[in-house]
Design a protein around this motif. Structure first.
Motif, mmCIF file in Angstrom:
data_model
loop_
_atom_site.group_PDB
_atom_site.id
_atom_site.type_symbol
_atom_site.label_atom_id
_atom_site.label_comp_id
_atom_site.label_asym_id
_atom_site.label_seq_id
_atom_site.Cartn_x
_atom_site.Cartn_y
_atom_site.Cartn_z
ATOM 1 N N SER A 1 42.854 45.281 17.866
ATOM 2 C CA SER A 1 43.856 44.265 18.198
ATOM 3 C C SER A 1 45.013 44.272 17.202
ATOM 4 N N SER A 2 44.740 44.716 15.961
ATOM 5 C CA SER A 2 45.821 44.802 14.959
ATOM 6 C C SER A 2 46.219 46.249 14.666
ATOM 7 N N LYS A 3 45.324 47.210 14.956
ATOM 8 C CA LYS A 3 45.598 48.630 14.714
ATOM 9 C C LYS A 3 45.289 49.423 15.987
ATOM 10 N N PRO A 4 46.078 49.243 17.041
ATOM 11 C CA PRO A 4 45.738 49.834 18.345
ATOM 12 C C PRO A 4 45.792 51.356 18.381
ATOM 13 N N ARG A 5 46.385 51.976 17.364
ATOM 14 C CA ARG A 5 46.515 53.439 17.376
ATOM 15 C C ARG A 5 45.552 54.120 16.391
ATOM 16 N N ASP A 6 44.582 53.384 15.876
ATOM 17 C CA ASP A 6 43.635 53.980 14.938
ATOM 18 C C ASP A 6 42.645 54.857 15.703
ATOM 19 N N LEU A 7 42.756 56.157 15.514
ATOM 20 C CA LEU A 7 41.986 57.106 16.308
ATOM 21 C C LEU A 7 40.486 56.981 16.071
ATOM 22 N N THR A 8 40.095 56.856 14.820
ATOM 23 C CA THR A 8 38.671 56.730 14.504
ATOM 24 C C THR A 8 38.058 55.543 15.237
#
Length: 519
Positions: free
Chosen positions: A97-104
């Motif tokens: 919800s705060s880091k929508p592009r975090d791949l892991t």
């Protein structure tokens, strides 16, 4: 599990310099230290397999510093290891919800959705990950697994082939595609043979590729090369595992002593009306458990749960609460009727997402050891114990690459010992729980299919439905190694299949004769 691409190091370093206070289970007081030191400690705990403590520690850190990316990723890993897939989904969605592009995190979210049976949503999540990192092989491999479990074999094979092209020394994709690549050509075989001999390939990956090569030679009809690669893969894999075989066999043999008939006949406490009743399907791997689940879950009143770990988690919660630090089955007589009821209530709560129909299945293989636990914690549950002729069963295990959980499957004599111990337990449960368990022989299911299915549904108090005979049309996703097999009608192709390798399987055969499982 995931590539390091897609996450930034700089904010992590800044937040990890802040101080945190941690409190560990069993220790008094708080310890103040830099977050980086606490995370390094948590990482070491994970390396030692102490994942429940890792989860507690990471939650403490995130309460104080929610921006600790490394703590989130460790928490996700801990929740996977603990089998808390609902918790993993909640936690990964919170971070996204705060880091929508975090791949892991996207990869962990995908894992949670897949293991919760939400394959359509898992596919959406992994496609988002691949839009961020189109060449990420972890994401491509996960996509292939999702598609394979959904029955979309063509697209799954495309994903695995792309993984192989991008990362030709990684064994996961070779193994995952091995039962899909039936028309493998000589050039591809030569390429795989060249890869498996490269010094740069890790032992784990070599083992996977050996098993993939075995499948390829099986499709070509070359049984000699097929067995040679199985043997090489098994030897490699067995050498990589920490497995105490004698202890495992003794544990199985100790179960009747701790789950005595006296304990099993205790009167359970009154239960609340349950929304859905579990059907436990258990047995050794390759004994027909996936086939049975596929048949039963074709019924309109049954939801397939696949290989759940809810029973283990529900039990562990009670043992922690009572501060009982004993291994299974030594703690059986330390629990009261109220404790057994709490385990059952915990189990119902942890499986609530499967309660859309009156029944749901739980196909954790190792539950064949836990029939006493199931009976005491879930008196209303139905249990099916699957059994198969020893050589076919064990050949099915030996030829298969499993995850680390089934550690007895890589040595012929250890397989024979395990079969014999399971047979002893099978006979004990037959005498101790004769009306609680449906004891199903694989060969009877194959030879007298319709009558056996009718008897099975009658035991489960399910009305007859004709479509249960046509289980191969069941559209559900199948997570186990039998995902491709249960898409086909009943056949006898795997009866006596071991006889093609009778000479090579003599260590297994002779050990079974010594143990009295073969005349």
């Amino acid at each position: 599990m995931a590539s390091k691409k897609g996450s930034s190091k700089s904010p992590v370093d800044k937040h990890e310099r802040k101080d945190v206070a941690i409190s560990l289970p069993g220790r008094s007081g708080n310890n103040k230290m830099p977050a980086a030191q606490a995370l390094n400690f948590a990482t070491q705990l994970g390396n030692d397999g102490k994942w429940p403590v890792v989860i507690v520690l990471c939650r403490q850190l995130l309460t104080q510093i929610p921006q600790l990316t490394r703590a989130w990723h460790l928490l996700f890993k801990g929740l996977v290891e603990a089998g808390d897939y609902s918790g993993l989904l909640t936690a990964s969605e919170q971070y996204l919800s705060s880091k929508p592009r975090d791949l892991t995190t996207l990869l962990f979210q995908t894992t949670a959705l897949r293991l919760l049976g939400q394959h359509d949503k898992a596919l959406q999540a992994i496609d988002k990950a691949l839009r961020l990192a189109p060449a990420n092989t972890s994401a491509l491999n996960q996509r292939g697994v999702i598609l394979k479990e959904m029955g979309n074999m063509t697209e799954a094979l495309d994903s695995f082939n792309r993984c192989v092209r991008l990362s030709p020394l990684d064994g996961y994709a070779y193994w995952n595609r091995s039962d899909l690549l039936r028309d493998i050509d000589t050039e591809e075989l030569e390429s795989m043979e060249a890869v498996v001999s490269k010094p740069a390939v890790t032992a784990h990956n070599k083992a996977r590729i050996h098993y993939a090569l075995a499948r390829a030679y099986e499709f070509q009809g070359d049984t000699q090369k097929q067995f040679s690669h199985i043997e090489q893969g098994a030897k490699l894999k067995r050498g990589l595992l920490e497995y105490h075989h004698a202890d495992e066999i003794q544990q199985t043999r100790d179960i009747p002593k701790h789950f005595s008939q006296e304990l099993l006949t205790q009167t359970p406490l009154p239960r609340e009306t349950k929304k859905a009743s579990p059907i436990f399907i258990c047995g050794l791997p390759r004994s027909g458990t996936t086939l049975v689940e596929q048949i039963i879950s074709t019924h309109s009143m049954v939801t397939a749960g696949d290989e759940l770990v809810a029973l283990q988690r529900a039990t562990a919660a009670v043992l922690r609460q009572k501060k009982i630090d004993k291994s299974f089955p030594l703690w059986a007589n330390d629990l009261s009727p109220a404790d057994w009821k709490t385990i059952g209530d915990n189990y119902q709560s942890m499986t609530s997402e499967l309660h859309g129909t009156p029944f749901f299945t739980d196909k954790n293989l190792q539950n064949y050891k836990a029939l006493g636990l199931i009976h005491l914690a879930n008196p209303e549950a139905k249990i099916i114990f699957c059994r198969r002729a020893p050589m076919d069963n064990l050949w099915g295990c030996y030829r298969q690459y499993f995850a680390d959980g089934l550690r007895f499957t890589y040595d012929q004599e250890e397989l024979a010992d395990t079969y014999q111990a399971a047979s002893e337990l099978y006979r004990y449960w037959q005498s101790a729980l004769p009306d609680k368990v449906f004891f199903l022989e694989y060969e009877t299911l194959i030879s007298d299919y319709e009558a056996t299915v009718k008897a099975l549904l009658h035991f489960l108090d399910l009305p007859w439905e004709e479509n249960c005979l046509h289980f191969y049309n069941n559209p559900r996703a199948v997570r186990t190694t039998s995902a491709t097999q249960v898409r086909s009608p009943i056949n006898t192709s795997r009866i006596d299949q071991w006889k093609k390798f009778e000479q090579q399987l003599q260590p297994m055969y002779q050990r079974l004769r010594e143990l009295g499982e073969i005349e």
